[in-house]
Design a protein around this motif. Structure first.
Motif, mmCIF file in Angstrom:
data_model
loop_
_atom_site.group_PDB
_atom_site.id
_atom_site.type_symbol
_atom_site.label_atom_id
_atom_site.label_comp_id
_atom_site.label_asym_id
_atom_site.label_seq_id
_atom_site.Cartn_x
_atom_site.Cartn_y
_atom_site.Cartn_z
ATOM 1 N N LEU A 1 -4.775 1.226 8.959
ATOM 2 C CA LEU A 1 -4.155 1.547 7.674
ATOM 3 C C LEU A 1 -3.753 3.007 7.571
ATOM 4 O O LEU A 1 -3.297 3.449 6.524
ATOM 5 C CB LEU A 1 -5.131 1.205 6.530
ATOM 6 C CG LEU A 1 -5.450 -0.274 6.378
ATOM 7 C CD1 LEU A 1 -6.499 -0.454 5.303
ATOM 8 C CD2 LEU A 1 -4.211 -1.062 6.059
ATOM 9 N N THR B 1 0.823 -1.206 0.000
ATOM 10 C CA THR B 1 0.000 0.000 0.000
ATOM 11 C C THR B 1 0.857 1.256 0.000
ATOM 12 O O THR B 1 0.509 2.256 -0.643
ATOM 13 C CB THR B 1 -0.920 -0.008 1.234
ATOM 14 O OG1 THR B 1 -1.598 -1.260 1.289
ATOM 15 C CG2 THR B 1 -1.939 1.103 1.164
ATOM 16 N N GLN C 1 -6.935 -2.430 1.004
ATOM 17 C CA GLN C 1 -5.602 -1.876 0.822
ATOM 18 C C GLN C 1 -5.490 -1.137 -0.512
ATOM 19 O O GLN C 1 -4.863 -0.076 -0.593
ATOM 20 C CB GLN C 1 -4.560 -2.999 0.892
ATOM 21 C CG GLN C 1 -4.304 -3.534 2.281
ATOM 22 C CD GLN C 1 -5.360 -4.526 2.736
ATOM 23 O OE1 GLN C 1 -6.261 -4.865 1.976
ATOM 24 N NE2 GLN C 1 -5.250 -4.994 3.969
ATOM 25 N N GLN D 1 -5.791 -8.629 7.678
ATOM 26 C CA GLN D 1 -5.121 -7.410 7.263
ATOM 27 C C GLN D 1 -6.028 -6.203 7.400
ATOM 28 O O GLN D 1 -5.600 -5.122 7.760
ATOM 29 C CB GLN D 1 -4.655 -7.531 5.819
ATOM 30 C CG GLN D 1 -3.540 -8.544 5.622
ATOM 31 C CD GLN D 1 -3.030 -8.511 4.190
ATOM 32 O OE1 GLN D 1 -3.183 -7.531 3.477
ATOM 33 N NE2 GLN D 1 -2.406 -9.600 3.784
ATOM 34 N N GLU D 2 -7.309 -6.377 7.117
ATOM 35 C CA GLU D 2 -8.195 -5.230 7.080
ATOM 36 C C GLU D 2 -8.522 -4.697 8.471
ATOM 37 O O GLU D 2 -8.996 -3.576 8.596
ATOM 38 C CB GLU D 2 -9.480 -5.601 6.337
ATOM 39 C CG GLU D 2 -9.226 -5.842 4.863
ATOM 40 C CD GLU D 2 -10.437 -6.438 4.172
ATOM 41 O OE1 GLU D 2 -10.325 -6.732 2.983
ATOM 42 O OE2 GLU D 2 -11.467 -6.622 4.819
#
Length: 713
Positions: free
Chosen positions: A450, A391, A420, A445-446
């Motif tokens: 972020l 990202t 991402q 991951q989410e």
């Protein structure tokens, strides 16, 4: 449309020449049809000025052949129904061919479905002066006396041919070279040859490429599917590439793709990107080939075997091919590996406007940023199977290309799932027009924070000369914008915030959340996964989204049933301008008839994917039903027909498969529907439809019932 002024003057009072030029400038087909309804004068001018036409309708309805388009120069006959059954399905093919020739006497470009040799002879003999021909065929190649007989027949009739398109015409690779060799004058006259056909099982061999290019020295556009794997006899390697540059020096467009690249567009995101075998192509050969093609504008080298340390070749490509604007590479490694502030490889191709890279195993964030710095005019970018980019790198590239980048495709990249990818594109989300992402909902991951991703461009600007744009650039990346202090610039381009920040005319900073200019959205999703998380992932506000393409891929035989009742098409109602959809389940494989205990057959999977489609305000729909490859069947099921009939606003419906006649009759309940077609455009198309499937007579009965209805407009 022709409004009266105060003195009674209307648009219709313009001279016919001027009014005809105004109508001719309108490209949208429906707008032209609307103009033709204003009055008889406008109708005559519109019909007389139309240059291109795709003819629809049943071959049996001779009275419906239009005779009011004398100026049409580009004609597409491949969509005539019953689709796939050309003139041979009519009672008098010669009469129909003669009527078509009389209706369209001035053709220079022709497309038609050529299922057999007699059709080619019959159609080609009517327009012997045609310069461009595209042949279409998804059925099996018929048995002919010798390889190339079908093309020889075409060449003998159309001696002024300059362009030949076989990209959708199933034949054999050994049909092409002998046909070109037998007509040297015509082959020498060709300027465009497209043999990039995914139905070829092997692709063209090295000797065949040499024969083709030697026979056609004046080609300006050449597209071919090749076999690059050195484990096969006759593979395309150094000699074939050099022969292309030696034999066809006028090439402006060159596309060479491996057969497996066309058949298996998506790979395994967990793969490291390197193949077991290297291609027999070295950097010196690439440099020699590029040096021999100074007019090159588009280049595709989609190879499914490793080409290592290729950066030096693309540095030469930039200097030897100054007109290059589009580049697509597959399995080329080392294309961008900047050291400190020095750009290299593809990053030096400053004139590129479109770049597609697939399976570049060693491309990391810094290499991607180098491409963003060097290729400062990029409007289109596609990355596929590049597992080292993250990202941070994608977001920084988006910032560097904020002024130009409007078309982005991110697929099969391990570190760029849906959220991402959308997070990385926030710097351009108010400018992007076309987007493709993979709908992979990786919860692990989410759930991470972020925020703060991306490189701080201001820090790089202050201490690293590598962020500055190379010489000869039209853009200045020092970020010295008038009216913004250094603090404001840091706020705008540093990604310590959750939102991209923008500065309005009053100097106030506000968050930008909407994808204001997004018009086209493409999605890939694995079988059994849901579409519903799309909105929460970041695509919650797309006020101008008009077209969406959803491709579902996977083997549903490996799972018993989906987790939820429906796929999630209903959530697309949040896009107010959505009117066109491509729903492609053609690569969803399952049981067509009898599923084992505990498994769902394809009819139940179709219901899962189509539930909620009636809630959308669609006017056009292309639908690929799932298939059972064991019996070569891709057919519309009863639940699918019942759900499709709920799309009351549909005007066009194209089903890429077959259907039972009584299932098709359900569609007559769609009051606005006036254009329906079944297309068996997958290889091999069923040669003889089953007794209960849609046949030519069934199709004619359905079309007759469709045309008997009253159409409101």
């Amino acid at each position: 449309m022709a409004y009266a002024a105060d003195d009674g003057t209307t648009v219709s009072d313009l001279p016919d020449v001027i009014l005809s030029n105004i109508i001719a400038a309108v490209s949208d087909v429906r707008s032209r049809n609307s103009a033709a309804l204003v009055c008889r004068k406008w109708c005559l001018l519109e019909r007389a000025s139309r240059a291109a036409l795709s003819l629809r309708g049943n071959l049996r309805d001779l009275f419906m052949v239009p005779t009011c388009f004398p100026s049409v120069s580009t004609l597409d006959l491949s969509l005539l129904s019953p689709w796939g059954h050309p003139l041979s399905s009519a009672s008098d093919p010669a009469l129909i061919a003669h009527l078509l020739r009389h209706a369209f006497p001035s053709l220079s470009s022709l497309t038609f479905y050529a299922r057999n040799l007699s059709t080619i002879q019959l159609v080609a003999s009517q327009w012997q002066n045609v310069e461009h021909v595209k042949l279409v065929r998804w059925h099996q190649r018929p048995q002919v006396a010798a390889a190339g007989d079908e093309l020889r027949m075409l060449f003998s009739e159309c001696r002024r041919l300059k362009s030949l398109d076989l990209s959708s015409f199933y034949c054999w690779t050994d049909d092409v070279p002998p046909a070109l060799e037998s007509h040297p004058a015509l082959a020498s006259n060709l300027t465009r040859l497209d043999i990039l056909n995914p139905s070829f099982s092997e692709g063209f061999k090295s000797d065949e490429i040499k024969v083709i290019t030697k026979s056609c020295p004046n080609l300006r556009e050449f597209k071919a599917v090749c076999r690059f794997d050195p484990r096969y006899i006759g593979f395309v390697g150094d000699d074939a590439l050099v022969s292309i540059s030696v034999n066809c020096k006028k090439l402006g467009i060159l596309h060479l793709a491996d057969t497996s690249a066309l058949l298996n567009a998506r790979g395994d995101p967990e793969h490291d990107g390197f193949t077991a075998e290297d291609a027999s192509i070295n950097v010196a050969t690439l440099i020699e080939s590029f040096s021999g093609l100074p007019l090159l504008e588009e280049l595709v080298l989609d190879i499914c075997n490793n080409v290592r340390d290729s950066g030096a070749a693309f540095e030469v490509l930039n200097s030897r091919c100054p007109k290059l604007r589009s580049l697509k590479l597959g399995n080329f490694h080392g294309i961008s590996m900047p050291i400190e502030s020095k750009l290299d490889g593809v990053a030096l191709c400053q004139g590129l406007k479109s770049l597609s890279i697939r399976n570049v195993a060693d491309l990391d964030d810094m290499g991607l940023i180098g491409i963003g710095r060097g290729c400062c005019r990029l409007a289109k970018l596609e990355v596929h199977g590049c597992n080292k980019i993250t990202t941070r790198g994608m977001r920084t590239l988006a910032s560097l290309l904020r002024r130009t980048l409007v078309d982005v495709r991110i697929s099969c990249c391990r570190n760029l799932a849906a959220r991402q990818s959308l997070k990385a594109l926030e710097p351009i989300q108010d400018r992007i027009e076309k987007l493709h992402i993979d709908c992979i909902w990786d919860s692990a991951q989410e759930l991470e924070d972020l925020d703060g991703v991306g490189f701080d461009l201001n820090c790089l600007d202050q201490g690293d000369a590598s962020i500055h744009q190379p010489a000869n650039s039209d853009y200045d990346y020092d970020y010295d914008y008038d009216g913004l202090s250094k603090a404001s610039k840091r706020c705008k381009y540093s990604y310590d915030l959750n939102l991209e920040l923008d500065v309005n005319s009053n100097g106030n900073v506000h968050g930008v959340r909407a994808w204001d200019k997004l018009e086209y959205l493409s999605l890939w999703i694995a079988v059994g996964q849901l579409l519903t998380p799309l909105v929460s992932a970041g695509l919650d506000h797309c006020p101008n989204l008009e077209e969406i393409r959803i491709k579902v891929e996977g083997d549903c035989r490996e799972m018993s049933r989906p987790r939820e009742r429906e796929f999630g098409l209903s959530m697309l109602v949040s896009y107010p301008k959505l009117w066109k959809m491509h729903l492609d389940c053609g690569d969803t494989i399952g049981y067509a008839h009898t599923a084992p205990s505990g498994q769902m057959d394809l009819s139940l999977w179709e219901r899962f994917y189509l539930i909620g489609i009636g809630h959308l305000s669609l006017t056009e729909l292309d639908y690929w039903p799932p298939q059972d490859r064991d019996v070569n069947q891709r057919s519309l099921s009863l639940p699918a027909a019942g759900l499709l009939q709920e799309c009351f606003g549909l005007r066009k419906l194209f089903i890429h498969g077959t259907a039972h006649e009584h299932f098709m009759m359900f569609l007559l309940r769609i009051t606005e529907l006036r254009d329906v077609q079944l297309r068996e455009d997958y290889y091999p198309a069923p040669e003889n439809d089953m007794s209960t499937e849609m046949r030519a007579d069934s199709c004619s009965r359905f079309e007759a019932a469709l045309n008997r209805r009253r159409i409101s407009d």
